[in-house]
Design an enzyme around this catalytic site. Structure first.
Site, PDB file in Angstrom:
ATOM      1  N   GLU A   1     -43.856  67.975  24.235  1.00  0.00           N
ATOM      2  CA  GLU A   1     -44.867  67.585  25.224  1.00  0.00           C
ATOM      3  C   GLU A   1     -46.199  68.131  24.728  1.00  0.00           C
ATOM      4  OE1 GLU A   1     -43.258  68.813  29.015  1.00  0.00           O
ATOM      5  OE2 GLU A   1     -41.403  67.701  28.625  1.00  0.00           O
TER       6      GLU A   1
ATOM      7  N   HIS B   1     -47.198  70.401  31.201  1.00  0.00           N
ATOM      8  CA  HIS B   1     -46.082  69.619  30.680  1.00  0.00           C
ATOM      9  C   HIS B   1     -46.552  68.183  30.421  1.00  0.00           C
ATOM     10  CE1 HIS B   1     -42.387  72.223  31.467  1.00  0.00           C
ATOM     11  NE2 HIS B   1     -43.408  72.963  31.867  1.00  0.00           N
TER      12      HIS B   1
ATOM     13  N   GLU C   1     -47.895  67.837  35.173  1.00  0.00           N
ATOM     14  CA  GLU C   1     -47.395  66.789  34.282  1.00  0.00           C
ATOM     15  C   GLU C   1     -48.600  65.917  33.932  1.00  0.00           C
ATOM     16  OE1 GLU C   1     -44.383  66.407  33.092  1.00  0.00           O
ATOM     17  OE2 GLU C   1     -43.183  67.788  34.309  1.00  0.00           O
TER      18      GLU C   1
END
Length: 632
Positions: A258, A396, A488
């Site tokens: 990631e 992430h 995210e």
């Protein structure tokens, strides 16, 4: 080497990153909406239910060699290659073995990709997950449209695929395609590329050389393969904790593949250095009032594995885990269970004396040498224990959402809203990042994979998404003073280098404004009333919030809170507790709420006797009064 040259020359069109929009994808047929052409994107992930509208591929309705998936590049493009992948599904096993490719400028006349004098047939997949690259020869057709035409497929499966297309758009000197909405890049002059370990060290060193007065590089430990875990510290007095100045951290690369978070933190280092030198008042204030720590790569071993494959060929999982195969997102001590077990015991025994809601100790089994704990995880825990962090975010990739603790459900349900006592402030933190992120806040964006987080305003309780045992966020909240959320950052875990400028612009404001939240709430110093010395490990309790924090070595503390009036009680061993009302305002700076504690008579007596001193008169009178009371 060929692929490395190719990706520098002609990047992906953006099926995986969603730069290619749904209307640009067509197909000869499809089984159902959830398996439509809009789902034929590299690395797209399916839902867990069979028949889900968020399935993991384009799948043709018919099984014959006339089926195709078509991509409209919207302007003349020199197509150079295709990357193919099978279907993401826990129920089915589908992938393409061989395929042909055709090009067109009008979708009426199609020209096949050739191999000499014959129509080229390209090798597809041997499994559902491994991305396979096919390159076109140098005479590849310039066109607007490209079709992927399956010729054979896994015998026990059907025609399903996920794809990415590589190509270079042609120059447009006459502005014929000016009507197309193009994404703007950024004006910031930063090093926008993917950096391996050596390149990352070189970049960090260049930042310290450019801004030696406000930066400092240190290592918190080594990975399993011996790569140092470097941190960039940014502060007006780097290298030391300043009284009253909060400590902030960003952590990226826990999952090595990631990669966007890693590059964003490298960009952030450069940006802060440049803007500080230019006198940007917002950046100057942030640097002078905050001690910032940036860890761009928590899992350097995993990143190196993914980097060697490349941003499009690493797949969904390569490099996610540590070299030992540990998912560090599940590798911290499970303090949630310790807390919930203690609460249950206290409830059953009607004994609140052992109730713990902060600084929960790490269980002995976890600290043993035989415990399955990554070296990288141990290094981060040691880092947390040595520096009194107040606020953090864990970067992430693979989705677009901000999650906040708790990350683990209490009864092991797959997902269930499991809030902390500080739920309202955690929701504020998540909203601050999500509402200022240019992609998350776009009401017209489509879901990344199989969850539509827009219905939650792009924030969600971590356990309500999916339960995670041993998360860094939960550990940070229960073992230290630090509040931690997970961001995210993008649908694409490892975006192509050409995507990095726009991703920086998407996240720049979010990264800055989130850091500024470390100055919300209360802060102060807890001192001894007689000596004015700071008191460490004093417990700060806020009424109606069942989660305490502690003062650090010099007696200073920070308590993150939303605006409001709070009754705050401070207690410390050997001191009388003190309570006062503290009001948190709406301004972007904390309310000062200092405390001065007086020692208990018992503590004063203990210290005097230890030094062989004589009791002062006031203490003699207190002891006499207490003895008289007990004898009466």
């Amino acid at each position: 080497k060929l692929y490395k040259l190719l990706r520098l020359e002609c990047p992906p069109l953006g099926l995986e990153s969603l730069r290619v929009k749904d209307p640009q994808l067509r197909a000869s047929s499809y089984k159902r909406r959830g398996l439509g052409p809009h789902r034929g994107r590299l690395n797209i992930q399916s839902g867990i239910e069979d028949g889900d509208i968020y399935d993991g591929a384009w799948c043709a309705q018919y099984e014959d060699k006339k089926q195709w998936l078509e991509v409209d590049a919207r302007r003349p493009t020199r197509f150079t290659g295709v990357i193919l992948q099978g279907r993401s599904s826990i129920w089915s096993w589908d992938f393409i073995l061989t395929y042909k490719v055709q090009f067109s400028n009008d979708t009426l006349v199609w020209q096949p990709a050739m191999n000499g004098t014959k129509e080229a047939v390209f090798e597809g997949n041997q499994d559902t997950e491994t991305p396979v690259l096919a390159l076109f020869n140098e005479s590849a057709t310039v066109a607007r449209y490209i079709r992927i035409n399956p010729q054979s497929w896994y015998e026990n499966g059907t025609i399903c695929l996920r794809a990415e297309v590589l190509g270079c758009t042609l120059p447009d000197p006459n502005n014929i395609y000016a009507w197309q909405q193009t994404e703007q890049g950024t004006k910031d002059k930063l090093d926008f590329r993917h950096h391996n370990y050596k390149e990352m060290r070189k970049l960090m060193k260049s930042v310290t050389e450019a801004c030696p007065d406000i930066t400092h590089i240190y290592s918190i430990g080594k990975s399993h393969m011996g790569l140092k875990m470097y941190v960039m510290e940014i502060s007006d007095h780097p290298g030391k904790h300043e009284l009253g100045e909060p400590e902030f951290r960003y952590v990226a690369g826990m999952h090595g593949n990631e990669a966007l978070g890693r590059e964003l933190l490298l960009n952030l280092m450069q940006y802060i250095c440049q803007e500080y030198k230019l006198g940007n008042q917002r950046i100057v204030r942030l640097v002078k009032e905050t001690r910032i720590h940036l860890l761009p790569s928590m899992n350097p071993d995993g990143y190196e594995m993914a980097f060697k494959k490349g941003s499009e060929l690493a797949g969904w999982a390569l490099g996610r885990y540590s070299y030992q195969g540990i998912d560090m997102n599940h590798n911290f001590a499970d303090l949630n269970k310790v807390m919930w077990d203690a609460i249950e015991f206290d409830f059953q025994n009607n004994d609140k004396s052992k109730l713990i809601n902060h600084y929960i100790p790490i269980p002995e089994y976890y600290t043993s040498e035989d415990a399955f704990v990554a070296l990288e995880t141990r290094a981060v825990i040691n880092w947390m224990q040595n520096i009194p962090f107040v606020l953090s975010a864990n970067l992430h990739g693979g989705e677009l959402v901000v999650t906040y603790p708790f990350d683990r459900t209490e009864d092991w349900a797959p997902h269930d809203d499991t809030p902390t006592p500080d739920n309202s402030f955690f929701r504020w933190l998540a909203t601050v990042y999500a509402s200022t992120n240019q992609v998350m806040s776009n009401p017209d964006r489509r879901p990344c994979h199989n969850e539509n987080f827009q219905r939650y305003n792009n924030i969600i309780n971590g356990a309500n998404w999916h339960t995670v045992q041993g998360s860094m966020n939960d550990f940070s909240y229960l073992h230290t003073n630090c509040f931690d959320v997970t961001v995210e950052l993008s649908c694409d875990k490892f975006p192509h280098a050409s995507e990095l400028p726009i991703e920086w612009e998407n996240n720049k404001e979010s990264l800055l404004i989130y850091m500024e939240q470390v100055h919300r709430g209360l802060k102060g110093v807890i001192r001894d009333k007689d000596t004015e010395a700071g008191i460490a490990d004093a417990i700060i309790k806020v009424d109606d919030i069942d989660h305490h924090i502690r003062s650090v070595a010099d007696g200073d503390y920070w308590r993150l809170l939303n605006p409001g009036e709070y009754e705050v009680t401070v207690s410390a061993e050997g001191y009388n507790p003190s309570t006062r009302m503290c009001r948190v305002m709406y301004e972007h700076y904390p309310t000062i709420c200092d405390f001065r504690l007086t020692k208990t008579p018992k503590q004063r007596l203990k210290e005097i006797l230890a030094k062989g001193g004589k009791l002062p008169k006031d203490l003699q009178l207190r002891i006499l009064e207490k003895c008289t009371f007990l004898n009466s």
